[in-house]
Motif scaffolding. Structure first.
Motif, PDB file in Angstrom:
ATOM      1  N   GLY A  27       0.779  -1.233   0.000  1.00 47.35           N
ATOM      2  CA  GLY A  27       0.000   0.000   0.000  1.00 47.35           C
ATOM      3  C   GLY A  27       0.807   1.277   0.000  1.00 47.35           C
ATOM      4  N   GLU A  28       2.145   1.195  -0.067  1.00 45.84           N
ATOM      5  CA  GLU A  28       2.959   2.401   0.116  1.00 45.84           C
ATOM      6  C   GLU A  28       2.723   3.428  -0.976  1.00 45.84           C
ATOM      7  N   LEU A  29       2.781   3.011  -2.266  1.00 43.33           N
ATOM      8  CA  LEU A  29       2.607   3.954  -3.364  1.00 43.33           C
ATOM      9  C   LEU A  29       1.196   4.507  -3.389  1.00 43.33           C
ATOM     10  N   THR A  30       0.218   3.621  -3.224  1.00 45.24           N
ATOM     11  CA  THR A  30      -1.170   4.067  -3.195  1.00 45.24           C
ATOM     12  C   THR A  30      -1.396   5.055  -2.057  1.00 45.24           C
ATOM     13  N   SER A  31      -0.874   4.740  -0.874  1.00 47.25           N
ATOM     14  CA  SER A  31      -1.027   5.625   0.276  1.00 47.25           C
ATOM     15  C   SER A  31      -0.429   6.992  -0.003  1.00 47.25           C
ATOM     16  N   ASN A  32       0.726   7.031  -0.651  1.00 48.67           N
ATOM     17  CA  ASN A  32       1.390   8.290  -0.967  1.00 48.67           C
ATOM     18  C   ASN A  32       0.532   9.135  -1.907  1.00 48.67           C
ATOM     19  N   ILE A  33       0.006   8.506  -2.968  1.00 46.50           N
ATOM     20  CA  ILE A  33      -0.814   9.239  -3.940  1.00 46.50           C
ATOM     21  C   ILE A  33      -2.103   9.730  -3.295  1.00 46.50           C
ATOM     22  N   VAL A  34      -2.768   8.825  -2.565  1.00 52.18           N
ATOM     23  CA  VAL A  34      -4.037   9.185  -1.936  1.00 52.18           C
ATOM     24  C   VAL A  34      -3.850  10.313  -0.923  1.00 52.18           C
ATOM     25  N   ASN A  35      -2.805  10.241  -0.111  1.00 51.20           N
ATOM     26  CA  ASN A  35      -2.571  11.272   0.893  1.00 51.20           C
ATOM     27  C   ASN A  35      -2.282  12.634   0.268  1.00 51.20           C
ATOM     28  N   LYS A  36      -1.517  12.639  -0.829  1.00 47.03           N
ATOM     29  CA  LYS A  36      -1.217  13.909  -1.498  1.00 47.03           C
ATOM     30  C   LYS A  36      -2.467  14.507  -2.136  1.00 47.03           C
ATOM     31  N   ALA A  37      -3.276  13.647  -2.778  1.00 41.68           N
ATOM     32  CA  ALA A  37      -4.501  14.133  -3.405  1.00 41.68           C
ATOM     33  C   ALA A  37      -5.499  14.606  -2.357  1.00 41.68           C
ATOM     34  N   LEU A  38      -5.651  13.814  -1.292  1.00 41.07           N
ATOM     35  CA  LEU A  38      -6.562  14.211  -0.227  1.00 41.07           C
ATOM     36  C   LEU A  38      -6.067  15.473   0.464  1.00 41.07           C
ATOM     37  N   GLY A  39      -4.754  15.603   0.619  1.00 43.04           N
ATOM     38  CA  GLY A  39      -4.192  16.816   1.196  1.00 43.04           C
ATOM     39  C   GLY A  39      -4.549  18.049   0.378  1.00 43.04           C
ATOM     40  N   ALA A  40      -4.562  17.893  -0.949  1.00 39.45           N
ATOM     41  CA  ALA A  40      -4.947  19.010  -1.818  1.00 39.45           C
ATOM     42  C   ALA A  40      -6.410  19.376  -1.623  1.00 39.45           C
ATOM     43  N   VAL A  41      -7.264  18.377  -1.499  1.00 39.72           N
ATOM     44  CA  VAL A  41      -8.691  18.630  -1.274  1.00 39.72           C
ATOM     45  C   VAL A  41      -8.903  19.315   0.070  1.00 39.72           C
ATOM     46  N   VAL A  42      -8.233  18.826   1.112  1.00 40.80           N
ATOM     47  CA  VAL A  42      -8.372  19.420   2.450  1.00 40.80           C
ATOM     48  C   VAL A  42      -7.856  20.856   2.456  1.00 40.80           C
ATOM     49  N   ARG A  43      -6.735  21.093   1.769  1.00 37.06           N
ATOM     50  CA  ARG A  43      -6.200  22.462   1.687  1.00 37.06           C
ATOM     51  C   ARG A  43      -7.193  23.386   0.994  1.00 37.06           C
ATOM     52  N   ALA A  44      -7.843  22.893  -0.061  1.00 38.86           N
ATOM     53  CA  ALA A  44      -8.849  23.692  -0.766  1.00 38.86           C
ATOM     54  C   ALA A  44     -10.036  23.992   0.155  1.00 38.86           C
ATOM     55  N   ILE A  45     -10.449  22.991   0.935  1.00 36.97           N
ATOM     56  CA  ILE A  45     -11.559  23.189   1.869  1.00 36.97           C
ATOM     57  C   ILE A  45     -11.192  24.245   2.908  1.00 36.97           C
ATOM     58  N   HIS A  46      -9.990  24.153   3.473  1.00 33.35           N
ATOM     59  CA  HIS A  46      -9.565  25.131   4.477  1.00 33.35           C
ATOM     60  C   HIS A  46      -9.510  26.544   3.885  1.00 33.35           C
ATOM     61  N   SER A  47      -9.072  26.664   2.629  1.00 29.25           N
ATOM     62  CA  SER A  47      -9.012  27.980   1.982  1.00 29.25           C
ATOM     63  C   SER A  47     -10.401  28.595   1.864  1.00 29.25           C
ATOM     64  N   VAL A  48     -11.373  27.801   1.424  1.00 29.22           N
ATOM     65  CA  VAL A  48     -12.739  28.306   1.266  1.00 29.22           C
ATOM     66  C   VAL A  48     -13.363  28.615   2.623  1.00 29.22           C
ATOM     67  N   GLN A  49     -13.119  27.761   3.610  1.00 29.35           N
ATOM     68  CA  GLN A  49     -13.642  28.030   4.949  1.00 29.35           C
ATOM     69  C   GLN A  49     -13.096  29.339   5.513  1.00 29.35           C
ATOM     70  N   ARG A  50     -11.799  29.559   5.307  1.00 33.16           N
ATOM     71  CA  ARG A  50     -11.149  30.746   5.867  1.00 33.16           C
ATOM     72  C   ARG A  50     -11.587  32.020   5.145  1.00 33.16           C
ATOM     73  N   ILE A  51     -11.659  31.981   3.827  1.00 32.43           N
ATOM     74  CA  ILE A  51     -11.956  33.183   3.048  1.00 32.43           C
ATOM     75  C   ILE A  51     -13.437  33.530   3.090  1.00 32.43           C
ATOM     76  N   HIS A  52     -14.291  32.519   2.969  1.00 33.72           N
ATOM     77  CA  HIS A  52     -15.726  32.768   2.836  1.00 33.72           C
ATOM     78  C   HIS A  52     -16.528  32.386   4.080  1.00 33.72           C
ATOM     79  N   ASN A  53     -15.866  31.916   5.117  1.00 33.35           N
ATOM     80  CA  ASN A  53     -16.548  31.499   6.344  1.00 33.35           C
ATOM     81  C   ASN A  53     -17.681  30.525   6.034  1.00 33.35           C
ATOM     82  N   ALA A  54     -17.414  29.597   5.127  1.00 38.12           N
ATOM     83  CA  ALA A  54     -18.421  28.640   4.672  1.00 38.12           C
ATOM     84  C   ALA A  54     -18.277  27.322   5.419  1.00 38.12           C
ATOM     85  N   LEU A  55     -19.332  26.547   5.436  1.00 44.13           N
ATOM     86  CA  LEU A  55     -19.304  25.216   6.017  1.00 44.13           C
ATOM     87  C   LEU A  55     -19.084  24.215   4.881  1.00 44.13           C
TER      88      LEU A  55
END
Length: 261
Positions: free
Chosen positions: A86-114
């Motif tokens: 699972g090492e390669l899959t875990s690496n790809i999934v974590n990086k992609a999910l990290g990008a999604v989470v970062r995008a969510i945090h950006s929208v939450q911070r800028i627009h105070n959205a849920l």
């Protein structure tokens, strides 16, 4: 949010809240990510950009006109099995999910959205389904990324037209992102536009009633996002999420003081 005990605003009306949900259909060799709600397009665009910065591809698949406009992208990986590990899959999934989470945090911070994340609840499933068993390995990689749970909202039941859905909302201690776990039944075999049962879907399918087109993973991801959206909206209307977020924020600040990143 200015809510009373009954979840209503100070003037007795339910407040309007910007709600967006990112739904993830976890597969054996790819996961499809769907963005539904107020900030769906912005989240989708940011997630693609952040994923590129992380060195992985989050490939846009298009815009689907379901109950709301759904922006869909996919992550591909080699899959987890006894030969590859699972090492390669875990690496790809974590990086992609990290990008999604970062995008969510950006929208939450800028627009105070849920903004919430929705997944199928794979804690209990039919052990005889091999693909689901392998997909659960990837699912656990994703869900465990959020660490300990701070608060758990009661099981929520909601409905859309004649269809009833049930799910559970949890608040991780290290993230201000509510996680919605939805029932996995029929997510890949129900038309996300009209609710028609599509049968056993393999590859692309066209709904014979409303003409919606999509493949199995896309249909599943949109349905996961829509179910998560309905459940999260109900929690907001009932005032559950407002209280949970305030408590989670206090716990998060305490956690950072005790165990800084």
């Amino acid at each position: 949010m200015g809510m009373g005990r009954d979840g209503e605003g100070r003037d007795g009306r339910v407040p309007v809240v910007d709600v967006t949900v990112v739904g993830v259909d976890v597969g054996v060799r790819r996961s499809v990510v769907t963005f539904v709600g107020t900030w769906a397009k912005l989240l989708s665009d940011l997630a693609v950009i952040y994923a590129r910065q992380n060195g992985v591809s989050l490939i846009p698949l298009g815009v689907y006109d379901a109950m709301t406009r759904a922006y869909v992208a996919e992550i591909s990986y080699p899959g987890v099995d006894k030969y590859r590990g699972g090492e390669l899959t875990s690496n790809i999934v974590n990086k992609a999910l990290g990008a999604v989470v970062r995008a969510i945090h950006s929208v939450q911070r800028i627009h105070n959205a849920l903004v919430g994340l929705a997944f199928e609840d794979l804690r209990l499933f039919n052990e005889h389904k091999r693909d689901l068993a392998r997909a659960k390995v990837v699912w656990e990689l994703i869900v465990n990324r959020f660490g300990k749970v701070m608060s758990r909202c009661p099981s929520v039941k909601t409905s859309w037209f004649w269809i009833s859905y049930r799910g559970e909302v949890i608040m991780p201690i290290r993230d201000s992102i509510p996680i919605v776990l939805v029932e996995p039944e029929y997510t890949s075999s129900t038309c996300p536009r009209c609710g028609t049962y599509l049968g056993r879907v393999r590859g692309r399918v066209t709904c014979g009633y409303c003409g919606f087109e999509g493949d199995r993973d896309v249909i599943g991801a949109i349905n996961v996002a829509l179910r998560g959206f309905l459940i999260l909206m109900k929690c907001v209307r009932e005032g559950v999420i407002g209280v949970a977020r305030e408590l989670q924020g206090l716990a998060h600040r305490l956690f950072i003081r005790l165990f800084p990143y």
